[in-house]
Design a protein around this motif. Structure first.
Motif: not given
Length: 197
Positions: A93-95, A100-106
């Motif tokens: 995974r990478h921003i 990418g916006n979903q990564l921080k939420e996950d």
């Protein structure tokens, strides 16, 4: 030149029981020990493209610093966060990905599901009753001091407990695990993301 006894940790090493080599040249230190976990967390955030989040994540994590002697080793905050972030690194995974916006939420959701986040603590003056309260409410006849990591760091809490304890009055700290549904997930998320209340 790399010393020939140096060995890179394998991908699954962070997910297994870790023991350090007490002999030369490491003398009990390596990239997977608990003391190194904060540095690994920073490296994982950078790998995920979330390096700008480092200050907020570490500030949130610092609220739990010091709780380690009171909880099982596998629930220690630094190693839990390191392992969570590493699972995202391993997944590639990478921003900058399409989602990418979903990564921080996950990552946030995974952090809030970690066992260490679910601990709360009670401090009760010792009055001959060694039973811990069964609810978050103050038991009748007791002065209760509750720890909530959203409001106070663990180290600040223990300082308060120490200041409340007199020579005639010994305190007891009771830790218990709350259910994740009892967490104020939105408040933790805001704290993690650096949103001021």
């Amino acid at each position: 030149m790399i010393h020939k006894t140096y060995k890179e940790p394998d991908a699954m090493a962070q997910h297994s029981t870790h023991t350090t080599d007490p002999a030369w040249p490491h003398f009990g230190r390596d990239a997977l020990d608990r003391q190194h976990a904060a540095f690994t967390i920073v490296a994982h955030l950078k790998s995920l493209g979330l390096g700008g989040w480092t200050t907020h994540l570490l500030s949130w994590l610092a609220r739990f610093d010091g709780i380690e002697p009171h909880i099982p080793r596998e629930h220690e905050p630094l190693t839990c966060v390191r392992q969570i972030l590493y699972s995202f690194v391993l997944a590639g995974r990478h921003i900058s990905d399409a989602h990418g916006n979903q990564l921080k939420e996950d990552v946030t959701a995974a952090l809030l599901d970690a066992d260490f986040v679910k601990y709360i603590a009670y401090w009760l003056p010792h009055e001959g009753d060694s039973s811990a309260p069964s609810t978050d409410q103050q038991p009748a006849g007791h002065r209760l001091h509750l720890w909530n990591p959203l409001n106070q760091s663990w180290l600040s809490y223990t300082q308060d407990v120490e200041s409340l304890t007199t020579s005639r009055e010994q305190g007891m700290v009771y830790l218990r695990v709350t259910r994740s549904t009892g967490l104020d997930r939105a408040a933790h998320r805001d704290r993690l993301w650096g949103v001021e209340a």
